[in-house]
Design an enzyme around this catalytic site. Structure first.
Site, mmCIF file in Angstrom:
data_model
loop_
_atom_site.group_PDB
_atom_site.id
_atom_site.type_symbol
_atom_site.label_atom_id
_atom_site.label_comp_id
_atom_site.label_asym_id
_atom_site.label_seq_id
_atom_site.Cartn_x
_atom_site.Cartn_y
_atom_site.Cartn_z
ATOM 1 N N ASN A 84 0.863 -1.185 0.000
ATOM 2 C CA ASN A 84 0.000 0.000 0.000
ATOM 3 C C ASN A 84 0.893 1.227 0.000
ATOM 4 O O ASN A 84 1.474 1.577 1.028
ATOM 5 C CB ASN A 84 -0.894 -0.031 1.251
ATOM 6 C CG ASN A 84 -1.698 1.252 1.398
ATOM 7 O OD1 ASN A 84 -1.820 2.039 0.464
ATOM 8 N ND2 ASN A 84 -2.256 1.466 2.584
ATOM 9 N N LYS A 122 0.090 4.243 -0.329
ATOM 10 C CA LYS A 122 -0.581 5.425 0.237
ATOM 11 C C LYS A 122 -0.389 6.632 -0.710
ATOM 12 O O LYS A 122 -0.336 6.446 -1.909
ATOM 13 C CB LYS A 122 -0.068 5.706 1.645
ATOM 14 C CG LYS A 122 -0.060 4.456 2.539
ATOM 15 C CD LYS A 122 0.124 4.785 3.981
ATOM 16 C CE LYS A 122 0.333 3.495 4.770
ATOM 17 N NZ LYS A 122 0.148 3.663 6.190
ATOM 18 N N HIS A 146 -9.438 1.152 4.906
ATOM 19 C CA HIS A 146 -8.167 1.350 5.602
ATOM 20 C C HIS A 146 -8.400 2.299 6.789
ATOM 21 O O HIS A 146 -9.203 3.226 6.703
ATOM 22 C CB HIS A 146 -7.131 1.932 4.632
ATOM 23 C CG HIS A 146 -5.747 1.913 5.199
ATOM 24 N ND1 HIS A 146 -5.311 2.848 6.100
ATOM 25 C CD2 HIS A 146 -4.708 1.055 5.010
ATOM 26 C CE1 HIS A 146 -4.052 2.577 6.440
ATOM 27 N NE2 HIS A 146 -3.672 1.485 5.782
ATOM 28 N N GLU A 168 -6.798 4.718 7.853
ATOM 29 C CA GLU A 168 -6.594 6.135 7.542
ATOM 30 C C GLU A 168 -7.841 6.729 6.891
ATOM 31 O O GLU A 168 -8.188 7.888 7.106
ATOM 32 C CB GLU A 168 -5.354 6.305 6.654
ATOM 33 C CG GLU A 168 -4.078 6.087 7.466
ATOM 34 C CD GLU A 168 -2.905 5.545 6.672
ATOM 35 O OE1 GLU A 168 -2.933 5.593 5.435
ATOM 36 O OE2 GLU A 168 -1.959 5.057 7.325
ATOM 37 N N GLU A 186 -5.225 -4.988 10.766
ATOM 38 C CA GLU A 186 -4.209 -3.955 10.934
ATOM 39 C C GLU A 186 -4.472 -3.167 12.212
ATOM 40 O O GLU A 186 -5.275 -2.212 12.199
ATOM 41 C CB GLU A 186 -4.244 -2.983 9.757
ATOM 42 C CG GLU A 186 -3.963 -3.608 8.409
ATOM 43 C CD GLU A 186 -3.375 -2.595 7.454
ATOM 44 O OE1 GLU A 186 -2.290 -2.851 6.943
ATOM 45 O OE2 GLU A 186 -3.993 -1.531 7.236
ATOM 46 N N GLY A 229 2.577 2.274 10.726
ATOM 47 C CA GLY A 229 3.523 3.386 10.552
ATOM 48 C C GLY A 229 4.276 3.763 11.812
ATOM 49 O O GLY A 229 4.933 4.805 11.860
ATOM 50 N N SER A 244 3.528 -2.156 10.360
ATOM 51 C CA SER A 244 4.985 -2.170 10.550
ATOM 52 C C SER A 244 5.628 -3.506 10.191
ATOM 53 O O SER A 244 6.585 -3.947 10.834
ATOM 54 C CB SER A 244 5.342 -1.766 11.987
ATOM 55 O OG SER A 244 4.964 -0.422 12.213
ATOM 56 N N GLY A 304 4.757 1.400 4.669
ATOM 57 C CA GLY A 304 6.050 2.055 4.484
ATOM 58 C C GLY A 304 7.105 1.192 3.798
ATOM 59 O O GLY A 304 7.794 1.652 2.886
HETATM 60 C C1 PEP Z 1 -0.761 0.193 6.063
HETATM 61 O O1 PEP Z 1 -0.851 1.379 5.848
HETATM 62 O O2 PEP Z 1 -1.614 -0.592 5.626
HETATM 63 C C2 PEP Z 1 0.377 -0.279 6.845
HETATM 64 C C3 PEP Z 1 0.349 -1.495 7.306
HETATM 65 O O3 PEP Z 1 1.409 0.603 7.024
HETATM 66 P P1 PEP Z 1 2.862 0.275 7.640
HETATM 67 O O4 PEP Z 1 3.334 -1.020 7.057
HETATM 68 O O5 PEP Z 1 3.701 1.424 7.258
HETATM 69 O O6 PEP Z 1 2.680 0.143 9.130
#
Ligand code: PEP
Length: 257
Positions: free
Chosen positions: A9, A11, A94, A96, A166, A172, A213, A235
């Site tokens: 992803n 983003k 998601h 966000e 998640e 993040g 993460s 990320g």
């Molecule tokens: C995400 O945005 O779906 C995500 C898991 O981000 P990160 O891997 O950066 O924690």
């Protein structure tokens, strides 16, 4: 056997030109790991270029969202059939989008139905905040989100979804859930809820990812857990060598080549 699915992803990162450059740096190595499904989810404006770049290969493309209406006066939105022209997958709900764009469970459910109607595979995100976790409400929250997402779907439709667990506190932050904790929620909460609603066969068929993460250094342990069928990676998916390493680790962890 469920085929693990690793989705990046991106983003709101990468212009179309930057997206093409990123795909070019990892395409060959991703293609070499044939045993797991590999999905790239660039921002909308990069989707057509990325889609053309991987056309005819096993790398799939996902969008990060869609709108549920078919067409019309919805300025700024992207319709399901517009997404389906270029993508096989779409991330829905998601955290966000739930947090910054006020997406509700009802809205997530409408988007899932709209995606399925045009043949897209939804990657449905669920997850608890830090405060819910501290209050001991993780289970009830996830059960509620999963049930709301599945409302009105047939068992066959549910079996074809991907659910991404998640935890918001892990996204993040660099603080991934432990492999045991991620496994517990993916199996005993997400998959168990699906079994309760749709039966064991559907629960055994649906793929449940972990996200939050995930990186090269923790992927092997997380992906080695039996109820975790891959990862939604934020990320680390912007770094070609990290993402390739996560994809390779997932294949290795499942005993696949
Ligand atoms: C995400 O945005 O779906 C995500 C898991 O981000 P990160 O891997 O950066 O924690």
């Amino acid at each position: 056997m469920r085929i693990p699915i690793l989705a990046g992803n991106w983003k709101m990162n990468k212009t179309a030109a930057e997206a093409v450059a990123l795909v070019n740096t990892m395409k060959d190595e991703l293609l070499a790991v044939k045993s797991v499904e590999r999905v790239l989810c660039p921002p909308f404006l990069a989707v057509p270029d990325v889609s053309h770049l991987v056309a005819g290969t096993e790398i799939k493309v996902g969008a990060q969202d869609l709108y549920w209406e078919k067409s019309g006066a919805f300025t700024g939105e992207v319709a399901p059939n517009m997404v389906a022209e270029f993508c096989q997958y779409v991330i829905i709900g998601h955290s966000e989008r739930r947090e910054y764009f006020s997406e509700t469970d009802a809205c997530v459910n409408k988007k899932i139905k709209a995606a399925l109607a045009v043949g897209l595979i939804p990657i449905v995100c669920v997850g608890e905040s830090l405060s819910l976790r501290q209050e001991g409400r993780t289970e009830s929250w996830i059960i509620g989100q999963v049930k709301a997402a599945l409302d009105g779907l047939t068992a066959e439709q549910v079996a074809g979804l991907v659910i991404a667990y998640e935890p918001i506190w892990a996204i993040g932050t660099g603080l991934a859930a432990t492999a045991d904790e991620a496994e517990r929620v993916c199996g005993q909460v997400v998959r168990k809820t699906i079994a309760d609603v749709c039966g064991d066969a559907v629960a055994q068929a649906i793929r449940v990812q972990y996200g939050g993460s995930v990186k090269a250094s923790n992927a092997l342990e997380l992906m080695g857990k039996p109820d975790i069928d891959g990862a939604l990676v934020g990320g680390a998916s912007l770094n070609a060598s990290e993402f390739v390493s996560i994809v390779k680790s997932s294949a290795q962890a499942k005993g696949l080549s």
